[in-house]
Design an enzyme around this catalytic site. Sequence first.
Site, PDB file in Angstrom:
ATOM      1  N   GLY A 256      14.472 -12.845 -24.535  1.00 14.26           N
ATOM      2  CA  GLY A 256      15.154 -12.208 -25.652  1.00 14.26           C
ATOM      3  C   GLY A 256      14.739 -10.763 -25.910  1.00 14.26           C
ATOM      4  N   SER A 257      13.647 -10.352 -25.344  1.00 12.04           N
ATOM      5  CA  SER A 257      13.084  -9.030 -25.639  1.00 12.04           C
ATOM      6  C   SER A 257      13.923  -7.906 -25.029  1.00 12.04           C
ATOM      7  CB  SER A 257      11.649  -8.993 -25.092  1.00 12.04           C
ATOM      8  OG  SER A 257      11.287  -7.694 -24.703  1.00 12.04           O
ATOM      9  N   ALA A 258      14.321  -6.933 -25.864  1.00 17.41           N
ATOM     10  CA  ALA A 258      15.151  -5.827 -25.372  1.00 17.41           C
ATOM     11  C   ALA A 258      14.465  -5.035 -24.253  1.00 17.41           C
ATOM     12  CB  ALA A 258      15.552  -4.914 -26.531  1.00 17.41           C
TER      13      ALA A 258
ATOM     14  N   CYS B 258      12.345  -6.030 -22.133  1.00 14.47           N
ATOM     15  CA  CYS B 258      12.337  -6.861 -20.914  1.00 14.47           C
ATOM     16  C   CYS B 258      13.722  -6.884 -20.281  1.00 14.47           C
ATOM     17  CB  CYS B 258      11.893  -8.288 -21.226  1.00 14.47           C
ATOM     18  SG  CYS B 258      10.187  -8.385 -21.804  1.00 14.47           S
ATOM     19  N   ARG B 259      14.745  -6.955 -21.124  1.00 15.23           N
ATOM     20  CA  ARG B 259      16.110  -6.982 -20.586  1.00 15.23           C
ATOM     21  C   ARG B 259      16.427  -5.681 -19.857  1.00 15.23           C
ATOM     22  NH1 ARG B 259      19.203  -7.238 -25.256  1.00 15.23           N
ATOM     23  NH2 ARG B 259      17.685  -8.019 -26.742  1.00 15.23           N
TER      24      ARG B 259
END
Length: 251
Positions: free
Chosen positions: A45-47, A49-50
């Site tokens: 879910g982490s931006a 990380c995305r």
Amino acid sequence: MEIKQLSEEQSPSVVQQEPRQLHVLTVPIYPSTKLTMPDLYYVPGSAPCRAVLLTAKALNLNLNLKLVDLHHGEQMKPEYLKLNPQHTVPTLVDDGLAIAESRAILTYLVNKYGKGSTLYPEDPKARAIVDQRLYFDIGTLYQRFGDYFYPQLFGGAPEDKEKLAKVDEALKFLDTFLEGQKYVAGNNLTVADLSLVASVSSFEAANIDFLKYGNVKRWYETVKATAPGYEEANGKGLEAFKGLVNSIMKK
Ligand SMILES: N[C@@H](CCC(=O)N[C@@H](CS)C(=O)NCC(=O)O)C(=O)O
């Protein structure tokens, strides 16, 4: 760097997940002589990380994905702190190098695995524009989003309209950057778009209306349609983030 694997063999795919287990770093740290697939410590879910997953997709690069359970404090374990004293995700470990800060990871990945790619142009002026957009993201746009939304999400704070106005101002800046060009740093997709789209898409979870800005709306649709593997790399994680927001805000 040697990492002792505590779990079974990792998947080579950026989308496939592994059993959630941390890995023990054996000291001392020293450069490995063999080239290995980079490890990415992450949370779907982490931006930030995305943004790394999007960049890996754009480079057609496989990563060993290693889930870090932030809710149970895995990021505070000594073996993780050796990799990243800031105890954040994402952390990339590649051939003896452990690196944190998503935007530094994005540019590293293109420098190492995408030589000559327009994702991070080598021309100094073109690169300066990409860097400016990346710093705008970390220092202004995503920063203001976090200031506004995370105290509500994680601290139960009431909404602060002044902070929302600062987010809105950042969106106006983004809209201005996009005037007359397809992508945020010109007419090619770059890591700045990948970083910013991971950030801006997260605004959906906070019900921040960014689509009222015409250039931002056009750009958002363009990046969603043209960033390789967008759905897998960002769409799925974004849904996970929305799920987390809903589960917390409903309480
Ligand atoms: N500027 C950093 C931000 C990373 C960050 O704050 N990650 C959060 C998750 S989105 C985290 O790991 N929080 C856990 C902690 O700080 O202990 C980046 O872009 O990598």
